[in-house]
Design an enzyme around this catalytic site. Structure first.
Site, short mmCIF file in Angstrom:
data_model
loop_
_atom_site.label_atom_id
_atom_site.label_comp_id
_atom_site.label_asym_id
_atom_site.label_seq_id
_atom_site.Cartn_x
_atom_site.Cartn_y
_atom_site.Cartn_z
CB SER A 314 -1.01 -0.03 1.15
OG SER A 314 -0.42 -0.12 2.40
CG ASP A 325 5.89 5.24 -12.23
OD1 ASP A 325 6.53 4.17 -12.35
OD2 ASP A 325 4.65 5.29 -12.23
CE LYS A 339 -5.49 -2.31 1.24
NZ LYS A 339 -5.63 -0.86 1.04
#
Length: 434
Positions: A314, A325, A339
């Site tokens: 999470s 990214d 998750k």
């Protein structure tokens, strides 16, 4: 609504750090049953109706569900609680769950940052419908006993967990300090069946630990983040500022076995390492994205390597995904938990509570990691021998005797020496030629 009210920790109710949000709902239909068991039934229905991420309610006629619930007579609160849980099962969402007053109270961590338990975070594995350990809390009795991420709990004190929900499991696992609970587990990777007698204890939760290490002439800041609690960002900020003042050359951020926590905490920590770029997008039931981005207030631009594993979930995945990214860090380790959902926790009448899934999230590149996880840039698996050796001597964790840490240190050293992130990742993925 407090920014800290959004919870993205895994399902575990054993030792999850969350922030609770009180609500008030005005509804004339309550007039006939205020202060009766039906009150909490309708509270739950109203919250789910208003906030649940899937507007089809898993193809359930939610209006009809309300009529059915309110047409019933409840002789006790327990009967109402059973009806609520039965209704929520139709959503087929293990993260949307009702907590009776005892269960709700057991989730709350007091102001001292301590709790009583064995120290594990649980999830309901949708594939095999078994209770699965997301991660043990570092330093907890479960951690010291050798419980590992992805262990399947097959029995608690001899009671089979087949078909058992998480709340029931939590009630069996938690108990008074000094008492013993027997956990039977199936180690999925090896097929071993093991029993652990674990003594419940008072657990101190320290979200951030850090130290400066001299590694081959470089000053490396090792930072261990164990959970994204309400004070995790404050602890991380203090750690980074201290390390910067002391002349750090680069960072290793260890998120292994970090089960997550608060969405806002993960965003604040990401901003400490990212000057610009997206951090995460949450998407509500209407498909409307809410983007969180860096704010040009980063604390450091020094080289960064992040350690993850199957217990990183999470909020850990949000932070890792944002750094990956944006090409800000090299991610080392194994595939994360997977998750990609956000919950909000509400307090209810009579001291009960409700966690409801309100959004999905995506990494800055739009990747949905739910049930998939984040793939590291450099994958390094632990062998069974490695796991046994490190379990027997916890002092070896996060040292050159720890293969994942050693790989992270090697990548960081090359980065501090001037090699680009892409060069390091590319060469690490290229097999050697003999």
């Amino acid at each position: 609504m407090s920014k800290r009210s959004f919870v993205i920790g895994t399902t575990a109710a054993v030792v999850t750090a969350v922030s609770f949000v009180g609500i008030q709902i005005a509804n004339p239909s309550w007039a006939g049953f205020r202060s009766s068991p039906k009150e909490v039934v309708d509270e739950v229905w109203q919250i789910v109706n208003r906030e649940y991420v899937d507007a089809t309610f898993n193809q359930t006629d939610w209006e009809s569900k309300r009529r059915d619930l309110l047409d019933r007579d409840y002789a006790s609160d327990e009967q109402a609680y059973d009806a609520i849980r039965e209704a929520l099962e139709d959503l087929d969402d293990p993260y949307t769950r009702f907590l009776d007053p005892k269960q709700y109270a057991s989730m709350q961590i007091d102001t001292s940052g301590e709790l009583t338990g064995v120290g594990i975070t649980l999830s309901a594995n949708e594939e095999n419908e078994r209770l699965t350990v997301v991660s043990p809390v570092e330093g907890s009795p479960a951690f010291k006993a050798g419980i590992q991420a992805r262990d399947i709990i097959t029995a608690i004190d001899g009671t089979s967990t087949e078909g058992m929900d998480i709340n029931s499991a939590v009630n069996l696992i938690r108990g008074e300090e000094g008492t013993v609970v027997k956990l039977s587990i199936l180690r999925e990777e090896t097929g071993e069946e093991l029993d652990f007698d674990i003594t419940r204890a008072r657990i101190e939760l320290q979200a951030v630990r850090h130290e400066m290490r001299d590694e081959g002439g470089y000053q490396v800041g090792y930072v261990r983040l164990t959970q994204f609690s309400g004070n995790a960002a404050e602890g991380m900020r203090a750690a980074v500022k201290e390390l910067e003042t002391d002349g750090v050359d680069g960072y290793i951020l260890d998120l292994r076995s970090n089960p997550g926590g608060l969405l806002y905490s993960s965003a604040e920590i990401a901003r400490m390492f990212l000057r610009e770029g997206g951090i995460v997008s949450t998407i509500n039931r209407k498909g409307i994205p809410d983007k969180i981005s860096a704010n040009r207030r980063s604390l450091t631009d020094k080289p960064l390597v992040v350690l993850v594993d199957g217990g990183s979930a999470s909020a850990s995945e949000i932070l890792s995904g944002a750094l990956q990214d944006n090409n800000r860090a090299i991610i080392v380790g194994t595939q994360t938990f997977g998750k990609g959902l956000v919950q909000q926790v509400h307090s209810l009448s009579g001291g009960a509570g409700l966690a409801v899934t309100i959004a999905r999230y995506r990494t800055p590149n739009g990747t949905d990691i739910d049930k998939k996880g984040i793939l590291p840039d450099i994958e390094i698996e632990m062998t069974d021998a490695d796991i046994e050796r490190l379990s027997n001597d916890r002092e070896l964790v996060a040292t050159p005797d720890d293969p994942q840490y050693a790989t992270a240190l090697k990548a960081l050293t090359r980065r501090m020496a001037g090699e680009s992130r892409s060069q390091i990742i590319s060469s690490s993925l290229t097999p050697a030629v003999n």
